[in-house]
Motif scaffolding. Sequence first.
Motif, PDB file in Angstrom:
ATOM      1  N   THR C 533      37.976  30.224 -57.319  1.00 19.41           N
ATOM      2  CA  THR C 533      37.052  29.255 -58.042  1.00 19.41           C
ATOM      3  C   THR C 533      35.780  29.139 -57.440  1.00 19.41           C
ATOM      4  N   PRO C 534      34.663  29.641 -58.252  1.00 19.82           N
ATOM      5  CA  PRO C 534      33.310  29.492 -57.740  1.00 19.82           C
ATOM      6  C   PRO C 534      32.878  28.105 -57.231  1.00 19.82           C
ATOM      7  N   PHE C 535      32.035  28.227 -56.125  1.00 15.00           N
ATOM      8  CA  PHE C 535      31.249  26.855 -55.725  1.00 15.00           C
ATOM      9  C   PHE C 535      29.895  27.438 -55.496  1.00 15.00           C
ATOM     10  N   PHE C 536      29.028  26.419 -55.581  1.00 15.48           N
ATOM     11  CA  PHE C 536      27.737  26.684 -55.054  1.00 15.48           C
ATOM     12  C   PHE C 536      27.251  26.319 -53.848  1.00 15.48           C
ATOM     13  N   LYS C 537      26.709  27.502 -53.151  1.00 14.56           N
ATOM     14  CA  LYS C 537      25.887  27.050 -51.750  1.00 14.56           C
ATOM     15  C   LYS C 537      24.424  26.621 -52.103  1.00 14.56           C
ATOM     16  N   ILE C 538      24.367  25.344 -52.358  1.00 14.73           N
ATOM     17  CA  ILE C 538      23.314  25.126 -53.242  1.00 14.73           C
ATOM     18  C   ILE C 538      21.926  25.522 -52.239  1.00 14.73           C
ATOM     19  N   ASN C 539      21.939  25.241 -50.895  1.00 17.97           N
ATOM     20  CA  ASN C 539      20.855  25.605 -50.336  1.00 17.97           C
ATOM     21  C   ASN C 539      20.183  26.948 -50.122  1.00 17.97           C
ATOM     22  N   ARG C 540      21.173  28.018 -50.841  1.00 22.09           N
ATOM     23  CA  ARG C 540      20.847  29.318 -51.071  1.00 22.09           C
ATOM     24  C   ARG C 540      20.058  29.505 -52.545  1.00 22.09           C
ATOM     25  N   CYS C 541      20.286  28.566 -53.266  1.00 22.03           N
ATOM     26  CA  CYS C 541      19.977  28.518 -54.685  1.00 22.03           C
ATOM     27  C   CYS C 541      18.292  28.631 -54.845  1.00 22.03           C
ATOM     28  N   ARG C 542      17.766  29.215 -55.681  1.00 24.41           N
ATOM     29  CA  ARG C 542      16.554  29.262 -56.176  1.00 24.41           C
ATOM     30  C   ARG C 542      16.361  28.900 -57.368  1.00 24.41           C
ATOM     31  N   ARG C 543      16.953  28.184 -57.959  1.00 20.02           N
ATOM     32  CA  ARG C 543      17.051  27.424 -59.503  1.00 20.02           C
ATOM     33  C   ARG C 543      16.318  28.407 -60.205  1.00 20.02           C
ATOM     34  N   CYS C 544      16.754  29.596 -60.397  1.00 18.76           N
ATOM     35  CA  CYS C 544      16.356  30.774 -61.342  1.00 18.76           C
ATOM     36  C   CYS C 544      17.076  30.599 -62.625  1.00 18.76           C
ATOM     37  N   SER C 545      18.409  29.858 -62.657  1.00 22.72           N
ATOM     38  CA  SER C 545      19.021  29.640 -63.746  1.00 22.72           C
ATOM     39  C   SER C 545      19.751  30.687 -64.351  1.00 22.72           C
ATOM     40  N   THR C 546      19.999  31.782 -63.552  1.00 22.98           N
ATOM     41  CA  THR C 546      20.681  32.740 -64.039  1.00 22.98           C
ATOM     42  C   THR C 546      22.263  32.671 -64.209  1.00 22.98           C
ATOM     43  N   CYS C 547      22.945  31.765 -63.420  1.00 20.11           N
ATOM     44  CA  CYS C 547      24.206  31.237 -63.474  1.00 20.11           C
ATOM     45  C   CYS C 547      24.243  30.705 -64.803  1.00 20.11           C
ATOM     46  N   MET C 548      23.283  29.727 -65.330  1.00 18.69           N
ATOM     47  CA  MET C 548      23.400  29.139 -66.733  1.00 18.69           C
ATOM     48  C   MET C 548      23.266  29.991 -67.404  1.00 18.69           C
ATOM     49  N   GLY C 549      22.574  31.184 -67.865  1.00 10.71           N
ATOM     50  CA  GLY C 549      22.969  32.328 -68.790  1.00 10.71           C
ATOM     51  C   GLY C 549      24.207  33.211 -68.616  1.00 10.71           C
ATOM     52  N   ALA C 550      24.783  33.213 -67.107  1.00 11.39           N
ATOM     53  CA  ALA C 550      25.862  34.105 -67.111  1.00 11.39           C
ATOM     54  C   ALA C 550      27.045  33.485 -67.623  1.00 11.39           C
ATOM     55  N   CYS C 551      27.239  32.095 -67.343  1.00 11.95           N
ATOM     56  CA  CYS C 551      28.340  31.215 -67.896  1.00 11.95           C
ATOM     57  C   CYS C 551      28.943  31.478 -69.211  1.00 11.95           C
ATOM     58  N   PRO C 552      29.782  31.947 -69.546  1.00 13.41           N
ATOM     59  CA  PRO C 552      30.372  31.927 -70.944  1.00 13.41           C
ATOM     60  C   PRO C 552      30.806  30.733 -71.595  1.00 13.41           C
ATOM     61  N   GLU C 553      31.128  29.787 -70.279  1.00 20.64           N
ATOM     62  CA  GLU C 553      31.781  28.503 -70.952  1.00 20.64           C
ATOM     63  C   GLU C 553      30.457  27.611 -70.835  1.00 20.64           C
ATOM     64  N   ARG C 554      29.354  27.852 -70.426  1.00 18.18           N
ATOM     65  CA  ARG C 554      28.039  27.111 -70.739  1.00 18.18           C
ATOM     66  C   ARG C 554      28.303  25.835 -69.932  1.00 18.18           C
ATOM     67  N   ILE C 555      28.725  25.880 -68.856  1.00 18.41           N
ATOM     68  CA  ILE C 555      28.938  24.611 -67.967  1.00 18.41           C
ATOM     69  C   ILE C 555      27.951  24.473 -66.906  1.00 18.41           C
ATOM     70  N   VAL C 556      26.898  25.461 -66.661  1.00 15.96           N
ATOM     71  CA  VAL C 556      26.064  25.228 -65.810  1.00 15.96           C
ATOM     72  C   VAL C 556      24.663  24.676 -66.282  1.00 15.96           C
ATOM     73  N   ASN C 557      24.095  23.447 -65.835  1.00 20.82           N
ATOM     74  CA  ASN C 557      23.095  22.880 -66.358  1.00 20.82           C
ATOM     75  C   ASN C 557      22.196  22.241 -65.174  1.00 20.82           C
ATOM     76  N   PHE C 558      20.957  22.252 -65.793  1.00 19.92           N
ATOM     77  CA  PHE C 558      19.973  21.436 -64.599  1.00 19.92           C
ATOM     78  C   PHE C 558      19.695  20.268 -65.420  1.00 19.92           C
ATOM     79  N   LYS C 559      18.914  19.463 -64.883  1.00 21.95           N
ATOM     80  CA  LYS C 559      18.651  17.988 -65.654  1.00 21.95           C
ATOM     81  C   LYS C 559      17.668  18.366 -66.714  1.00 21.95           C
ATOM     82  N   ASP C 560      16.742  19.059 -66.366  1.00 20.99           N
ATOM     83  CA  ASP C 560      15.579  19.608 -67.251  1.00 20.99           C
ATOM     84  C   ASP C 560      15.832  20.696 -68.087  1.00 20.99           C
ATOM     85  N   PHE C 561      16.873  21.444 -67.891  1.00 20.83           N
ATOM     86  CA  PHE C 561      17.070  22.753 -68.706  1.00 20.83           C
ATOM     87  C   PHE C 561      18.394  23.004 -68.713  1.00 20.83           C
TER      88      PHE C 561
END
Lengths: 380, 418, 714
Positions: C533-561
């Motif tokens: 199961t995937p999990f985020f190492k959030i400090n590596r994240c640059r907030r590009c939101s690629t994961c949001m586009g990648a996810c077929p289940e549409r479960i990745v979200n940001f507060k304002d996006f």
Amino acid sequence: MADETVIKSDLQFVKRLQEYGGESLKKCYQCATCSVVCNISPDDKPYPRKEMLMAQWGMKDQIVKDPDIWLCHYCGDCTTYCPRGANPGEVIGAMRQACIEHYSFPPILARMVSQMKFLPVLLAVPVLVILAVMKLVGTLGNIPEGTIKYSNMMPLLAVDAIFMAAAGFAVFVFVNGVRRYWKDLNAEVSPWKAKLSNKSVISATIEVLKDFIVHKRFKECVTNYTRATSHLLLVLGFIALGIVTAWSAYYEWASKFGLIPHKESPFAITEPIKWVALVGTGLMLYGIYLIYQQRQAKANSSGFGGYFDWLLIWVIIAVGLTGVLSWGLRLANLASLAYPMYFVHLVSVFFLFFYAPYTKMAHLVYRTTALVFAKMQGRE
Amino acid sequence: MNASNKKILVIGGGMSGLTAALEAAESGAQVVLVEKTPYLGGRVAQLNKYFPKLCPPTCGLEINFKRIKNNPDITFYTLTDVTQITGQEGAFNVTLNVRPRYVNDKCVACNKCAEVCPIDRPNDFNYGLDNQKAAYLPFDMAFPLQYVIDMNVCLGEACQKCVKACEYDAIELNMAPQTVNVEVGSIILAGGWDLYDAARIDNLGFGQVANVVSNMQMERLAAPNGPTNGKIQRPSDGQEPKNVAFVQCAGSRDENHLPYCSYICCMASLKQATYLLDQDPEAQATVFYIDIRTPGRYEQFYWKVRDRENVELIRGKVAKISQAPGDMVEVVAEDTATGNKVRRTFDLVVLAAGMVPSTKTDKLPMAVKYTDDGFIDPTGLPAGVYAVGSLKSPLDVAKSVQDGTGAAIKALQSLVGR
Amino acid sequence: MEMEERKYGVYICQGCGIADAVKLEGLEKVTRKGGKIPHIKSHEILCSPEGLEFLKNDAAAEGVNCLVIAACSPRVKYEEFDIPGCLIERVNLRELVAWTQEPQHEETQALAEDYVLMGCAKIKKADIPVGAPVEIERAILVIGGGVTGLTAALEAASLGQSVVLVEKEAELGGLGAGLFQQTPRTYPYQNLEIPVVFSKIKEVLANPKIKVLTNSEVVQTDGQPGLYDVTIKTNGKEDVYKIGAVILAAGAKPYDASKLGHLGYGQSDDVVTNWELEKIAAEGKILRPSNGKPAQKVVFIQCAGSVDPDHLPYCSAFCCGTSLKQAKYVRQMNPDSLAYIVYKNMRTPGQYELFYKHTQNDPGILLTKGDVTGVQVADDGSLAVIAENTLLGEKIKLEADLVVLATGLVPATVDNPVINLNYRQGPGLPDLELYQGFADSNFICFQYETRRTGVYAAGAVRQPMDMAAAMEDAAGAALKAYQCLDHTAKGIAVHPRAWDLTFPDPFMQRCTSCKRCTEECPFGAIEEDAKGTPFFKINRCRRCSTCMGACPERIVNFKDFSVDIIGSMVKAMDVPEEGIRIVAFVCENDAGPAIDAAALHKLRLHPAVRFIPVRCLGSFNLVWIADALSRGIDGIMIMGCKYGDDYQCHFAKGSELANYRMEKLQETLDRLALESERAQFFEVAISDFDKLPKLIDDFVARVDEIGPNPYKEF
């Protein structure tokens, strides 16, 4: 792999060129601005970019027999525009000096003429010769008083003897040098050697002389256009004085053989020969004055020239000035000044004649030779 | 970092200065950024594309401007000169002179003022290739997006056309200069560079031969927001050139002009050759050079351009440029590979003019050691003062960014432990 | 920040031609009806001091804390509409409507109304971002004890950071310690310097903030910025260090000269590399290794193995300066000697030109451009260098006592990950092959940005460079490492969204472990647990939101996006039965500003197109296409940056992935007998404003040809 040229670099030769006024030669980075801004450099294998590299690499053998160094008329355009301050014009001048030195016999004399420290020795030669001749003809310390007559100090015959000998020596050295130079030029298999035209030596020489009369090539140096004029004045002065010399020799010797009535020198101011002499001296002095002035003015941008250049300028000035002063002092009847001045005049003229193969004066001969060679190659 | 009351002054809002300011501010410092022109971005804003990636500079600038917009720790002043610096590391007192823009913050960039303005001025953003109005927006992507009035040519109160046309009360023709005092702990000098005036190279025809332009003019000609809407045209008649010469070291590596190498020109000309060939694949680009200087991985870009069919490189410096019939330009060089002179005519000649540090003419109001060429000699800077980018030595955008980032840490160190 | 009570308000600006272009009553009507926000106010000039006062007073008086501001582009008036504690949504009626459309046209009105509706839809789904500060470890690991690493360690320590410096050799100093003298670094660029590395070593050893580990290698770097566990093997023994950020200063090694047999290396002892010459010079005399006799003629061959497609395809950047320096050694140690340098291009950029000029002024240093074709070794051991294409106009032969090959540098990362990241995506830095093995950045304007957050490369491992440049580079990398820690601790993203408090917040219950996000994340920020199961190492994240586009289940979200926010915007549009409707998803950094620029130039854009800015095209989720098509929209454009080797995407992979997804989608559409051309990817750079009208018109025309969306009726 037989087609490669083995490079012989002579570090001492590099240093010698630097001494001769080419001290900046190492600064060149081969951009070829010099070849382009030069108005008289040909499109095919132009100079002086390639010469700069040969100088940097101390390629003495190639440099001395490179005719292109004589195609340059030292206008200084290359020096003005050189982005590195390498002063190609000066370096080419140094190469010409090295060329003169290489072909003039004996080389030791040439080396001495090139260096200021030997000037006293060189001057001592004419001084001693003239003093010796005066001693011989009995005029040393024994010049009759009364109307100043320079033949009282140095009879015409003696003058002729000295200068014929000096000139004869010079001609001998020149002939020898030119012969070797010509041979080297024709043997040279430089990669820049252009196609031969069909011109014969004679027709090429005639063309070179024609160009020379109007200073055709010189005038193509746009930046220093005025230099062509001053140089031409100087040359015309020399020619006029040559005519005067021949003319007076004709008077002297023709009368001796009874062909014409004897004419005693000094000639009267009414004589045409005198006019020519005065005009010639004037042209020479004015020409050299202009050259002097232009050199000073252009020193920063297009090069000041080295000792070798200036030596000739000063000798010509000396010849002209002492000539005029000798004439003036004679007319003013100041014997105590006139005779020493005449002595100096004789010394300078001797210097000019005798050392001609080693001084810049030699450019007359080598440049002409190189130009004839270039004409024959169709290289313009 | 414990430096809330400590500030860094960055003088110069070009790529080096912007980077230094942003990197410092994003590391916890308070930054005052001062720029003398009416906009941030400096020279890079004038470039069409960056080498070697051929990407638009406005892209990175957009990010940087966004960083500024979102960062409360950066205060910036445009049209501002630094007039006095006193004090020492940790406590510099700096006087800023904010020149009037004559347009206030109410400006919405609607262009009405320019529409009615009767006066033209040469568009300096486009290196004089066209004119703009005395009331003008420096360029379409300018930040801040705010008009400015050139009071040197404006008719002033006598005209007032713009004042009447502005629906937003944005124009103040009597706006006065302001003096601002700031106390800062350290100073980053990032004044950048000016283009060498190619007209001073009297054998290269700039200013005399119509179709001889500078490399920066070429950038503007190729830029979609430039004077020709991105069409490279020769100035004399607007024809698209078929045959273009790039003349390297026009002023650089030249004792009579700039004795140093300007670093960017080889890559810039190679890049501009791609502009030409992208516009017209049939066109011919000829680059005359002394040494192709594409250090490091830039070599790959050089190969890519060199190997294009319509690109020719000739080793030899162009030393004569003259007008030829038909608005053509004759160029003469010696091809040192063959040892023969090359005389060719071109539709357009681009001079790779070099970089002059701004400190060559604009000296700083403090004791700083300069080189003979006007660069700042970093060994002669007071403690707490750092120079970046082309003020130290000619460099490219990548190196400016690198240097700007490095300067930020030095400036931060000045604040730490005080 | 979760708002306790949300009160919405829509504020419409009439300025900048908006009121001239559209009927405000129409906007108000749709806001009330479709947008379901009854509180609507308008002002003549909303950004004027009076307008802002009006806005703020009204919001305060009415308790409005979620404001839709329908005015200009958020790129222009940004500060003005920033109201603390309030959620702000900008609707760009000026650039997208007033400045690009025919005023008072029915289509223009419809367009403006749609934008307002989309703004209303968006604000209802968005939230105010809040950061998530974390406790972190602040030590900086510097890998490499050469001049770059030493400088980086000192720079970081000067900011109070503790530093762990790892050097694989027994001694510090790297290549720099092998130098006899160093090329001048300061004006007037004439005098050779004592290698600076020696004083740096002393400083580092004396600095209590710096822990030096020699004979050491990084075995593994596990974790994420601020929270790395780095296993370092020292003299065979492994220890784990708590590290915050990493500076990769592993340097470079000389190119393997044994591959330069064609230049005589290995055939004669008197053919040496520039590195070997340093050692010879350090003995005080330039002697021939073969017989110990003084070398009178030394020939330097530049680019020995560099700028050569058979060897190193790059220029090593330091060798010209080095050979000039070494020519000076030769001449200083023996005034009668000659030093020849045969170069391809003399590369002494910037003020190094002054060093070139100074050095070549020596009468015994002889230079020419040329291509060396070989080095001959005669039976008696004498050497000759053959070069063609020289400035002498002929093929030349240079006799030599000693031949020096100016060999270049190979980055340490070319065949070794060095940093040994314990990342699902691999142990090294990605994309190295794009940079010939160097750990370089792809971004001209952001030199330290790579695809591994918290890892900053500097010096010769990053780009070919000399030591002076490496020292400056080290300072930059040190700053970035420091900055990364600062941001990570505060819970803010690092570059380029260095203000962003949001972070991906996946709804894991619905995760199917398809791992698309873990593969596609440009920054390797998503790992997998033991069950896959995937999990985020959030400090590596640059907030590009690629994961949001990648996810077929549409479960990745940001507060304002989020997928839902954008989907809601798509659905909020009013799609008429007649006429074409197109939605365009545009990168907010490039295509977005290009549209603004088109507006500033008053270019006409086709009224059928609705633009939706997205953070990065990497966020482009295929469900939006389904949303659009099911809504009856006839065509979909996505506009992103150039991709490929010279990609321009500031999140590295965003536009490439969007294009990839689009291609997959087109296959599906074709299978469903839905014309795949309805959805297309376009590369649009920020400077392409002038190309936009035609690009859009052509697409609209194509969609028109294809005909209306068959789902329109449903």
